[in-house]
Design a protein around this motif. Structure first.
Motif, PDB file in Angstrom:
ATOM      1  N   ASP A 111       3.793  -0.636  13.153  1.00  0.00           N
ATOM      2  CA  ASP A 111       2.480  -1.224  13.433  1.00  0.00           C
ATOM      3  C   ASP A 111       1.531  -0.908  12.281  1.00  0.00           C
ATOM      4  O   ASP A 111       1.408   0.253  11.868  1.00  0.00           O
ATOM      5  CB  ASP A 111       1.904  -0.667  14.732  1.00  0.00           C
ATOM      6  CG  ASP A 111       2.686  -1.141  15.945  1.00  0.00           C
ATOM      7  OD1 ASP A 111       3.301  -2.223  15.867  1.00  0.00           O
ATOM      8  OD2 ASP A 111       2.686  -0.432  16.970  1.00  0.00           O
ATOM      9  N   SER A 112       0.858  -1.946  11.785  1.00  0.00           N
ATOM     10  CA  SER A 112      -0.016  -1.762  10.632  1.00  0.00           C
ATOM     11  C   SER A 112      -1.290  -2.567  10.811  1.00  0.00           C
ATOM     12  O   SER A 112      -1.667  -2.947  11.908  1.00  0.00           O
ATOM     13  CB  SER A 112       0.719  -2.193   9.343  1.00  0.00           C
ATOM     14  OG  SER A 112      -0.076  -1.979   8.208  1.00  0.00           O
ATOM     15  N   GLY A 113      -1.975  -2.815   9.700  1.00  0.00           N
ATOM     16  CA  GLY A 113      -3.206  -3.586   9.673  1.00  0.00           C
ATOM     17  C   GLY A 113      -3.704  -3.616   8.243  1.00  0.00           C
ATOM     18  O   GLY A 113      -3.015  -3.163   7.322  1.00  0.00           O
ATOM     19  N   LEU A 114      -4.909  -4.123   8.035  1.00  0.00           N
ATOM     20  CA  LEU A 114      -5.477  -4.245   6.691  1.00  0.00           C
ATOM     21  C   LEU A 114      -6.681  -3.322   6.558  1.00  0.00           C
ATOM     22  O   LEU A 114      -7.444  -3.143   7.508  1.00  0.00           O
ATOM     23  CB  LEU A 114      -5.900  -5.688   6.421  1.00  0.00           C
ATOM     24  CG  LEU A 114      -4.811  -6.747   6.626  1.00  0.00           C
ATOM     25  CD1 LEU A 114      -5.396  -8.142   6.430  1.00  0.00           C
ATOM     26  CD2 LEU A 114      -3.642  -6.517   5.681  1.00  0.00           C
ATOM     27  N   ARG A 115      -6.865  -2.752   5.351  1.00  0.00           N
ATOM     28  CA  ARG A 115      -7.957  -1.794   5.159  1.00  0.00           C
ATOM     29  C   ARG A 115      -8.584  -1.939   3.784  1.00  0.00           C
ATOM     30  O   ARG A 115      -7.937  -2.334   2.817  1.00  0.00           O
ATOM     31  CB  ARG A 115      -7.430  -0.379   5.364  1.00  0.00           C
ATOM     32  CG  ARG A 115      -8.457   0.721   5.158  1.00  0.00           C
ATOM     33  CD  ARG A 115      -8.230   1.867   6.103  1.00  0.00           C
ATOM     34  NE  ARG A 115      -8.680   1.582   7.453  1.00  0.00           N
ATOM     35  CZ  ARG A 115      -8.311   2.309   8.531  1.00  0.00           C
ATOM     36  NH1 ARG A 115      -7.476   3.312   8.381  1.00  0.00           N
ATOM     37  NH2 ARG A 115      -8.776   2.018   9.719  1.00  0.00           N
ATOM     38  N   LEU A 116      -9.859  -1.576   3.726  1.00  0.00           N
ATOM     39  CA  LEU A 116     -10.634  -1.629   2.488  1.00  0.00           C
ATOM     40  C   LEU A 116     -10.572  -0.296   1.752  1.00  0.00           C
ATOM     41  O   LEU A 116     -10.680   0.768   2.363  1.00  0.00           O
ATOM     42  CB  LEU A 116     -12.092  -1.935   2.805  1.00  0.00           C
ATOM     43  CG  LEU A 116     -12.530  -3.398   2.826  1.00  0.00           C
ATOM     44  CD1 LEU A 116     -13.959  -3.485   3.368  1.00  0.00           C
ATOM     45  CD2 LEU A 116     -12.465  -3.996   1.427  1.00  0.00           C
ATOM     46  N   ALA A 178     -13.346  -3.644  -4.986  1.00  0.00           N
ATOM     47  CA  ALA A 178     -12.638  -3.150  -3.810  1.00  0.00           C
ATOM     48  C   ALA A 178     -11.194  -3.632  -3.828  1.00  0.00           C
ATOM     49  O   ALA A 178     -10.871  -4.624  -4.490  1.00  0.00           O
ATOM     50  CB  ALA A 178     -13.327  -3.628  -2.527  1.00  0.00           C
ATOM     51  N   VAL A 179     -10.370  -2.919  -3.106  1.00  0.00           N
ATOM     52  CA  VAL A 179      -9.000  -3.351  -2.824  1.00  0.00           C
ATOM     53  C   VAL A 179      -8.909  -3.601  -1.335  1.00  0.00           C
ATOM     54  O   VAL A 179      -9.418  -2.810  -0.526  1.00  0.00           O
ATOM     55  CB  VAL A 179      -7.962  -2.276  -3.246  1.00  0.00           C
ATOM     56  CG1 VAL A 179      -6.588  -2.612  -2.674  1.00  0.00           C
ATOM     57  CG2 VAL A 179      -7.880  -2.171  -4.756  1.00  0.00           C
ATOM     58  N   GLY A 196     -10.185  11.730  -4.604  1.00  0.00           N
ATOM     59  CA  GLY A 196     -11.410  12.108  -5.296  1.00  0.00           C
ATOM     60  C   GLY A 196     -12.061  10.967  -6.041  1.00  0.00           C
ATOM     61  O   GLY A 196     -13.234  11.068  -6.438  1.00  0.00           O
ATOM     62  N   ARG A 197     -11.332   9.873  -6.235  1.00  0.00           N
ATOM     63  CA  ARG A 197     -11.875   8.729  -6.973  1.00  0.00           C
ATOM     64  C   ARG A 197     -12.063   7.509  -6.080  1.00  0.00           C
ATOM     65  O   ARG A 197     -12.764   6.563  -6.467  1.00  0.00           O
ATOM     66  CB  ARG A 197     -10.952   8.372  -8.136  1.00  0.00           C
ATOM     67  CG  ARG A 197     -10.820   9.483  -9.175  1.00  0.00           C
ATOM     68  CD  ARG A 197     -10.027   9.017 -10.378  1.00  0.00           C
ATOM     69  NE  ARG A 197      -8.606   8.847 -10.067  1.00  0.00           N
ATOM     70  CZ  ARG A 197      -7.722   8.311 -10.911  1.00  0.00           C
ATOM     71  NH1 ARG A 197      -8.126   7.863 -12.084  1.00  0.00           N
ATOM     72  NH2 ARG A 197      -6.452   8.222 -10.573  1.00  0.00           N
ATOM     73  N   THR A 198     -11.424   7.501  -4.919  1.00  0.00           N
ATOM     74  CA  THR A 198     -11.509   6.357  -4.008  1.00  0.00           C
ATOM     75  C   THR A 198     -11.690   6.847  -2.575  1.00  0.00           C
ATOM     76  O   THR A 198     -11.505   8.034  -2.268  1.00  0.00           O
ATOM     77  CB  THR A 198     -10.223   5.499  -4.072  1.00  0.00           C
ATOM     78  OG1 THR A 198      -9.110   6.290  -3.613  1.00  0.00           O
ATOM     79  CG2 THR A 198      -9.955   5.017  -5.489  1.00  0.00           C
ATOM     80  N   LYS A 199     -12.025   5.893  -1.702  1.00  0.00           N
ATOM     81  CA  LYS A 199     -12.125   6.204  -0.276  1.00  0.00           C
ATOM     82  C   LYS A 199     -11.877   4.933   0.522  1.00  0.00           C
ATOM     83  O   LYS A 199     -12.147   3.822   0.049  1.00  0.00           O
ATOM     84  CB  LYS A 199     -13.497   6.783   0.067  1.00  0.00           C
ATOM     85  CG  LYS A 199     -14.654   5.827  -0.216  1.00  0.00           C
ATOM     86  CD  LYS A 199     -16.005   6.493   0.058  1.00  0.00           C
ATOM     87  CE  LYS A 199     -17.166   5.550  -0.284  1.00  0.00           C
ATOM     88  NZ  LYS A 199     -18.484   6.197  -0.065  1.00  0.00           N
ATOM     89  N   THR A 200     -11.343   5.090   1.723  1.00  0.00           N
ATOM     90  CA  THR A 200     -11.164   3.956   2.630  1.00  0.00           C
ATOM     91  C   THR A 200     -12.410   3.831   3.496  1.00  0.00           C
ATOM     92  O   THR A 200     -13.015   4.839   3.878  1.00  0.00           O
ATOM     93  CB  THR A 200      -9.924   4.130   3.520  1.00  0.00           C
ATOM     94  OG1 THR A 200     -10.052   5.347   4.269  1.00  0.00           O
ATOM     95  CG2 THR A 200      -8.658   4.182   2.681  1.00  0.00           C
ATOM     96  N   VAL A 201     -12.783   2.589   3.796  1.00  0.00           N
ATOM     97  CA  VAL A 201     -13.967   2.354   4.625  1.00  0.00           C
ATOM     98  C   VAL A 201     -13.668   1.244   5.633  1.00  0.00           C
ATOM     99  O   VAL A 201     -12.729   0.468   5.465  1.00  0.00           O
ATOM    100  CB  VAL A 201     -15.190   1.955   3.772  1.00  0.00           C
ATOM    101  CG1 VAL A 201     -15.633   3.103   2.885  1.00  0.00           C
ATOM    102  CG2 VAL A 201     -14.894   0.717   2.937  1.00  0.00           C
TER     103      VAL A 201
END
Length: 251
Positions: A111-116, A178-179, A196-201
């Protein structure tokens, strides 16, 4: 009686030979080498490793086939199975109605999904709605690309890349704001190379399920499904899940 006995033994021998041949059938399996931690190239051994690789190897052993592993860009995987150039594909492939018209899927196995994913110091993006006017990196042929096209259209610059690493390098290099991609891959990057350089939101978008892809009307659909069910029943699936994600599945 002696003749009948010999014929009987001969028949049994053929039967066992037939079973052995069936078990030794080699199927061409394709994956995308850049979808960590599901599939990636081990630099020391030169072999493909990852969650999907452990899953398909266990499935193959239980279903009774050997694997000839091949790699290609994600965008070419579904067409390769559709045309019969390969027998099976596993690469974090989302089950969709559109794809199911041209290939067969196994029962869902993840089970998955999409994230920023955004820069660690960026406070301007919290949801997909904040991407208007932004440049977004995603992957060619992915459901994340389709989602962006449907929900943002021309209001953002959507740039599809052939490999996952290309997307992340675009973000780190400043050519993307963004990715937007599959949550487990995004999360893995944010905790490893992107720490330290990116984060999920934002929330998890579009709950999705991954399936193993097979040629339409393949005789291996049922054996693959039986193997997956048995792996979940006896705990093997949870062992593999814990190995790569640090915890058992929530199924």
């Amino acid at each position: 009686m002696k003749t009948l006995f010999l014929l009987s033994c001969f028949g049994v021998g053929l039967g066992f030979a037939g079973i052995a041949n069936a078990q030794e059938e080699t199927l061409d399996v394709v994956t995308d080498p850049s979808f960590v931690p599901f599939e990636m190239m081990d630099q020391d051994s030169g072999e493909m490793v990852g969650f999907d690789m452990d899953i398909i190897n266990e499935v193959a052993e239980r279903a009774g086939f050997d694997i000839n592993m091949r790699t290609m860009d994600f965008n070419g995987i579904i067409p390769a199975v559709q045309t019969g150039n390969v027998d099976i594909a596993i690469a974090g492939i989302t089950i969709t109605d559109e794809r199911a018209e041209i290939v067969d899927f196994s029962d869902p196995y993840y089970d998955s999904g999409l994230r920023l994913l955004i820069g660690a110091d960026d406070d301007s993006i919290e949801t997909v709605e904040d991407l208007e006017g932004k440049t977004i990196a995603t992957k060619i042929g992915s459901t994340s690309y389709d989602y962006l096209q449907e929900n943002l259209g021309d209001s953002a610059e959507i740039t599809p890349y052939p490999g996952s690493s290309d997307m992340y390098m675009a973000l780190l290099g400043g050519s993307a704001d963004a990715v937007f991609y599959d949550a487990p891959n995004v999360g893995y990057f944010s905790q490893t190379q992107g720490e330290g350089r990116t984060k999920t939101v934002g929330p998890l978008y579009e709950g999705q399920q991954y399936g193993i892809v097979l040629v339409k009307d393949s005789e291996w659909v049922e054996p693959v499904n039986e193997a997956l069910a048995a792996m979940k029943e006896d705990g093997t699936y949870d062992e593999i899940h814990t190995k790569w994600f640090g915890s058992a599945s929530e199924e």
